[in-house]
Scaffold this motif. Structure first.
Motif, mmCIF file in Angstrom:
data_model
loop_
_atom_site.group_PDB
_atom_site.id
_atom_site.type_symbol
_atom_site.label_atom_id
_atom_site.label_comp_id
_atom_site.label_asym_id
_atom_site.label_seq_id
_atom_site.Cartn_x
_atom_site.Cartn_y
_atom_site.Cartn_z
ATOM 1 N N LEU A 1 -1.584 -2.253 11.775
ATOM 2 C CA LEU A 1 -2.366 -1.544 10.759
ATOM 3 C C LEU A 1 -2.427 -0.055 11.031
ATOM 4 N N GLN A 2 -2.212 0.317 12.286
ATOM 5 C CA GLN A 2 -2.468 1.713 12.630
ATOM 6 C C GLN A 2 -1.258 2.613 12.420
ATOM 7 N N PRO B 1 -5.851 -7.631 4.700
ATOM 8 C CA PRO B 1 -4.558 -7.067 5.060
ATOM 9 C C PRO B 1 -3.575 -8.209 5.323
ATOM 10 N N ILE C 1 -1.914 -5.801 0.953
ATOM 11 C CA ILE C 1 -3.166 -6.544 0.869
ATOM 12 C C ILE C 1 -2.986 -7.738 -0.050
ATOM 13 N N LEU D 1 -11.591 -0.827 0.638
ATOM 14 C CA LEU D 1 -10.472 -1.384 1.396
ATOM 15 C C LEU D 1 -10.943 -1.696 2.803
ATOM 16 N N ASP D 2 -10.258 -2.635 3.418
ATOM 17 C CA ASP D 2 -10.586 -3.021 4.780
ATOM 18 C C ASP D 2 -10.644 -1.774 5.666
ATOM 19 N N LEU E 1 0.852 -1.190 0.000
ATOM 20 C CA LEU E 1 0.000 0.000 0.000
ATOM 21 C C LEU E 1 0.884 1.235 0.000
ATOM 22 N N PRO E 2 0.556 2.217 -0.848
ATOM 23 C CA PRO E 2 1.329 3.457 -0.827
ATOM 24 C C PRO E 2 1.319 4.073 0.570
ATOM 25 N N HIS E 3 2.359 4.710 0.923
ATOM 26 C CA HIS E 3 2.512 5.445 2.190
ATOM 27 C C HIS E 3 2.439 4.542 3.420
ATOM 28 N N ARG E 4 2.347 3.271 3.210
ATOM 29 C CA ARG E 4 2.103 2.426 4.365
ATOM 30 C C ARG E 4 3.193 1.382 4.567
ATOM 31 N N LEU F 1 -10.205 -9.218 -0.144
ATOM 32 C CA LEU F 1 -8.955 -8.463 -0.010
ATOM 33 C C LEU F 1 -8.636 -8.349 1.477
ATOM 34 N N ARG G 1 -10.207 -1.372 8.599
ATOM 35 C CA ARG G 1 -9.141 -1.307 9.598
ATOM 36 C C ARG G 1 -7.921 -0.557 9.075
ATOM 37 N N LEU G 2 -7.837 -0.435 7.750
ATOM 38 C CA LEU G 2 -6.681 0.255 7.178
ATOM 39 C C LEU G 2 -6.805 1.768 7.273
ATOM 40 N N GLY G 3 -8.012 2.232 7.550
ATOM 41 C CA GLY G 3 -8.197 3.675 7.602
ATOM 42 C C GLY G 3 -8.090 4.262 6.203
ATOM 43 N N ARG G 4 -7.980 5.570 6.135
ATOM 44 C CA ARG G 4 -7.858 6.187 4.821
ATOM 45 C C ARG G 4 -6.419 6.084 4.345
ATOM 46 N N VAL G 5 -6.240 5.600 3.157
ATOM 47 C CA VAL G 5 -4.901 5.548 2.571
ATOM 48 C C VAL G 5 -4.811 6.696 1.567
ATOM 49 N N PRO G 6 -3.913 7.631 1.791
ATOM 50 C CA PRO G 6 -3.819 8.765 0.875
ATOM 51 C C PRO G 6 -3.598 8.301 -0.561
ATOM 52 N N ARG H 1 -4.266 10.733 8.139
ATOM 53 C CA ARG H 1 -3.437 9.629 8.597
ATOM 54 C C ARG H 1 -3.272 9.655 10.095
ATOM 55 N N ARG H 2 -2.722 8.579 10.574
ATOM 56 C CA ARG H 2 -2.568 8.434 12.012
ATOM 57 C C ARG H 2 -1.656 9.504 12.578
ATOM 58 N N PHE I 1 3.534 -4.587 8.592
ATOM 59 C CA PHE I 1 2.415 -4.589 7.656
ATOM 60 C C PHE I 1 2.938 -4.770 6.244
#
Lengths: 202, 818
Positions: A201-202, A109, A100, B637-638, A89-92, A107, B640-645, B692-693, A97
């Motif tokens: 995930l957070q 995580p 996906i 999206l799940d 995932l971008p930015h993640r 889908l 739980r992933l929150g918003r993904v930019p 984001r968080r 983690f």
């Protein structure tokens, strides 16, 4: 509706014979002689002591990750599938983690269980690698393991407390040490594990 | 039938009949001479009566019976229907709808509660149609917009009390319960027990009425409940069953997987083809040595081999045929299954439009206007999700038209228009899009007053505003809160809350526009994708990861070689059609480091720029590879992933891999900041990641006071703070949580701070974690020891007095919002 094939005489429908042939192939496949490895595995299974008289039997999914033989309570293991492709995932990007992946059209995580547990993966046996879906009421996660041995039964009454030291990351997730199928395994605490995965995930 | 109670059956039956009743009554009101509509109405009432009898709903039996008698009388020509009667019948329909929403357990109490009002209603329906009192205009000068307002202003208390439990009206009848209450109130004048409180009557109810005779018809009683000829709510005449959305989604997912699995069968076929080729080569080789002299034993062996090859070839051919047959069949079936599953998401437009005629009728009567709503395209298939989103905006547009655009019958007559206004709600498929129009023949919108208002509100400089065309001026109506209720009359209404219409359209990737002719009416057009759940997208590769760009959002894709680009003021530019377009590397913007697979680009060093359009500016996002186009089923999206930019949703590609669908709007916003406003990449990222968080900090200290002081200081600066009571506790928390910073004391039981720092630095995952030691120990040797072990800063607890502590934190992890 398709007409049902006429079993007695020659089939009026083209292709029925060939479909019959493919059914035959399946039957032949199932009746094939077993390889030495398959035979050994079946023998080992049959020769396992019957788990009668267990005080409190519990079903465990036995997986291998790096040099560890890990036991996951089967109740928390929802699914085992061939290694699923994980997309980042971008930015993640974080160490644990992974992204996906698609398991049966869902889908999910995905997380690096090896990194969560601080284990070094066994990179040689990539074809044996499996994706395991772990989950509870909080939701499901896909993690990859080097190999899945199968579901075994163990006696919860015979669990040994893990050593109090928490020298390695994996130790923090071990609830008990046990012997499953004649070899030692570290029983993972599904609740802690899922909490750890959820937090990544957070 | 286990799991289904008789009452469930009543409910389903009633739901189907209610739509027939509502539609039929409106048609009957419009054209009382239309004999074809009576029969279905009769049957519907009859059918409900029978079903209600089975479940012992006496109140409903009586009401349905009275309705049936009314219809019978109309059919026999002994009664002429008028709006007052239609009011009663609609009111009765509402009561049936309320009953159909009941829980089986609630029947008794509901019946008790409604016995009185039902009896009054039955009496009213059985009473001859009487000439109504003089029409009275609605009490509120401007029509109340909310159902609550109507409640409060126009409905007698007694009626509110009795009708209140009639929670949701039948599905497909968006008229709120309170609206139904309002119509009950309107029906009042003909019924003595109700008439005193509310005298609002429609202007057209002053027709001559004929006395009703022979209301009790014979011959229509039949124990057998007949199916109505009218449409059930779905509109297609099929039986509808309830399926949970989640289950439907699961079926979709599995159907998709079957299709993926089916495609893989082709590789099996190819394997057999390759075996066939090998055998053919073997046969050729055999042919080559067929005549080579051999000793007798050799010849026998050669014949045997030739025979084996021949047999194997026959087998393979047969096998190939069966594999091909199976592959084709599987592909067909899985594609059909998938399409069928996908189709189950589509619902007829009438699902939401079905309720509008009733809403318009009730509102028009309340406003003292005469309006006829025509719905065109009720059978047009629309994605369920889209339908759900459409309901509120469409209802809003219709209400606006009624409230503000459509003139009173007198005003219409004065300008030579027919007294009855026309409203059209039309849905149709056009060029692969769903086009929805709301057309009225009202007074139109005064562009000049909008222009004035835009200038007044400082939205646009006066001289610029004067240069705008009408169409551009109308766009102002879509601005949030552009017109307020006070401004409604000034700009001929139509402006209130129009932003929600446009917001909805944009949300699903569509557009909204207004056309108007002063004095002749307006047309609102929404152009929307047919399915929000399927999107055609270009699949590109960025750092080895596939990303999907919805085709509708891409201007074009340009292939270029790095030599073609130039660098201007540190920014990469590419000349396209004589225009210089700024380029940004997607992998950098999206923070996708080089992945496992190579991201070498198009082989010869060429790369691709996705040209994205943002308010007239064009931006280029550079990707590594172009994989092709696919129709993707959009998956959220799940959560739980929150918003993904920069990402809107996910999907699964044809070959079964997951894939992300980019949020082009969000990307364009970031590109604009980078290329136009000249922000730095990091700043843009953190901007786009506002949702984001927060940065998360772990505070480890055995003193509760110090913990609290640190927690408060950090929380005040906006960070998310977690605390641990000693090194061991902290170590455990670090291992499961994702922290951006560790703040630790030194002297602690179980595990001291130095040991904690040592462990963190020895852990592969945590090695990079910034650490601040905060200690009372201010000796130089302690400080050196801490820094030696790998702490990034060593502060004393005195640092809380000024902002040393928080500024060090900021230095190490940045602002609180990541």
């Amino acid at each position: 509706m398709q007409p049902t094939p006429d079993q007695s005489g020659s089939s009026p429908i083209e292709g029925i014979d060939t479909i019959d042939a493919s059914v035959r192939h399946v039957a032949e496949y199932l009746a094939r002689p077993l390889s030495a490895a398959e035979l050994a595995e079946q023998t080992r299974r049959v020769s396992e002591p019957v788990e009668r008289g267990m005080a409190s039997p519990i079903a465990l999914l036995i997986v291998h990750l790096g040099s560890e033989r890990l036991a996951i309570p089967a109740a928390a293991a929802r699914r085992v599938v061939r290694r699923a492709v994980v997309r980042r995932l971008p930015h993640r990007e974080t160490p644990i983690f992974a992204g996906i992946c698609n398991v049966d059209g869902r889908l999910l995580p995905a997380a690096h269980l090896d990194r969560l547990l601080g284990l070094e993966r066994n990179r040689e046996s990539i074809s044996a690698a499996r994706t395991v879906v772990l989950g509870d009421a909080r939701g499901d996660f896909a993690v990859e393991v080097d190999r899945v041995e199968g579901v075994r039964r163990a006696d919860a009454a015979a669990f040994i407390d893990p050593p109090a030291t928490v020298a390695r990351a994996v130790d923090r997730y071990v609830r008990a040490l046990t012997e499953v199928g004649g070899a030692p395994a570290a029983l993972l605490d599904a609740d802690l594990l899922l909490a750890g995965l959820t937090r990544c995930l957070q | 039938m286990s799991g289904f109670s008789l009452f469930d059956l009543f409910r389903e039956d009633a739901a189907a009949q209610l739509a027939v009743l509502n539609d039929g009554l409106l048609r009957l009101e419009r054209d009382p001479e239309d004999a074809t509509v009576i029969e279905p109405l009769m049957r519907a009432a009859h059918s409900i009566k029978g079903a209600a009898r089975i479940v012992d709903l006496g109140v409903i039996v009586d009401v349905a019976h009275a309705m049936e008698d009314c219809f019978v009388a109309v059919q026999k020509g002994t009664e002429r229907i008028d709006s007052g009667r239609v009011d009663q019948l609609l009111r009765a329909t509402d009561l049936l709808a309320a009953a159909a929403e009941l829980d089986a357990q609630a029947i008794a109490s509901w019946s008790d509660e409604h016995r009185g009002s039902a009896a009054a209603l039955v009496a009213a329906m059985r009473a001859p149609v009487v000439e109504a009192a003089a029409p009275v205009v609605p009490d509120a000068p401007s029509a109340p917009d909310t159902p609550e307002a109507r409640d409060a202003t126009t409905v007698p208390d007694a009626l509110v009390a009795s009708a209140a439990p009639a929670a949701p009206v039948a599905p497909g009848a968006p008229a709120a319960p309170a609206a139904a209450v309002a119509s009950i109130a309107e029906a009042a004048p003909q019924e003595s027990s109700l008439s005193a409180t509310d005298a609002r009557t429609s202007p057209e109810s002053n027709e001559t009425n004929r006395p009703v005779e022979g209301r009790r018809a014979v011959g229509t009683e039949s124990s057998e409940a007949r199916r109505p000829e009218g449409r059930p709510p779905g509109g297609s005449g099929e039986t509808a069953i309830r399926v949970g959305a989640e289950r439907l989604e699961r079926i979709m997912q599995l159907a998709g997987e079957i299709m993926v699995a089916g495609r893989q069968m082709d590789s099996m076929r190819q394997a057999v083809v390759s075996i066939k080729r090998t055998l053919a080569a073997a046969e050729d080789a055999m042919e080559g040595i067929r005549l080579v002299p051999l000793p007798a034993s050799g010849e026998r062996a050669r014949d045997a081999v030739a025979l084996s090859i021949g047999t194997a070839q026959l087998d393979v051919r047969a096998h190939l045929e069966s594999v091909e047959e199976l592959t084709r069949r599987t592909e067909e079936l899985s594609a059909s299954l998938y399409n069928a599953a996908l189709g189950s998401r589509l619902r007829p437009f009438s699902d939401i439009a079905g309720g509008f005629p009733r809403m318009v009728r009730d509102l028009a009567r309340q406003l003292g206007k005469r309006v006829r709503l025509d719905v065109v395209g009720e059978h047009v298939a629309v994605d369920r999700e889209l339908l759900a989103k459409l309901e509120a905006p469409l209802s809003h547009l219709l209400r606006n038209a009624l409230d503000h655009a459509i003139e009173s019958p007198e005003d219409r007559a004065a300008v030579g228009k027919p007294a009855e206004a026309r409203l059209l709600l039309e849905a149709r498929h056009h060029a692969g899009r769903l086009m929805i129009r709301v057309v009225d023949d009202g007074r139109g919108i005064d562009a000049e007053s909008i222009r004035r208002r835009a200038i007044e509100r400082g939205l646009v400089p006066a001289e610029l505003a004067r240069g705008l065309g009408e169409r551009e001026v109308l766009e102002f109506l879509f601005l949030p809160g552009f017109s307020t209720a006070a401004a409604v009359t000034e700009i001929s209404g139509r402006g209130v809350g129009l932003d929600i219409v446009q917001t909805m359209a944009h949300e699903v990737g569509g557009s909204a526009r207004i056309e108007t002719t002063r004095g002749a009416g307006s047309v609102f057009t929404l152009v929307l994708p047919v399915a929000v759940s399927v999107v055609r997208a270009a699949i590109v590769e960025v750092a080895g990861e596939p990303l999907a760009f919805p085709l509708a959002r891409i201007d074009r894709v340009v292939r270029f070689s790095p030599e073609e680009t130039s660098t201007v003021q540190g920014r990469t530019q590419l000349l396209i059609d004589g225009h210089s377009v700024g380029l940004v590397d997607a992998a950098e913007l999206l923070e996708l480091g080089s992945g496992d697979s190579s991201s070498a680009g198009a082989g010869n060093g060429d790369r691709f720029a996705m040209l994205l359009d943002g308010d007239g500016d064009s931006f280029g996002l550079v990707v590594d590879r172009l994989r092709g186009e696919e129709d993707l089923v959009v998956r959220a999206l799940d959560p739980r992933l929150g918003r993904v930019p920069h990402i809107s949703s996910g999907s699964i590609l044809e070959r079964g891999d997951p894939c992300l669908i980019v949020d082009v709007e969000d990307l364009v916003a970031s590109l604009r900041q980078l290329l136009v406003e000249g922000r730095r990449l990091g700043a843009v990222r953190s901007e786009s990641a506002t949702a984001r968080r927060k940065r998360r900090i772990l505070v480890v200290d055995d003193s509760a006071t110090v913990r609290e002081v640190e927690r408060q200081l950090l929380a005040r600066a906006g960070y998310a703070v977690e605390t641990a009571v000693d090194g061991m506790d902290g170590w455990n928390l670090l291992s499961v949580g994702q922290h951006d910073l560790l703040v630790t004391d030194v002297d602690m039981p179980r595990m001291n701070g130095f040991e904690l720092v040592r462990r963190v630095r020895a852990d592969a995952r945590l090695r990079q974690l910034p650490i601040i030691i905060v200690s009372y120990k201010d000796r130089e040797e302690d400080r050196l020891r801490g820094l030696e072990l790998g702490a990034d800063a060593y502060l004393t607890k005195g640092s809380f007095q000024d902002d040393t502590f928080t500024s060090r934190v900021r230095d190490l992890v940045g602002e609180a919002d990541a």
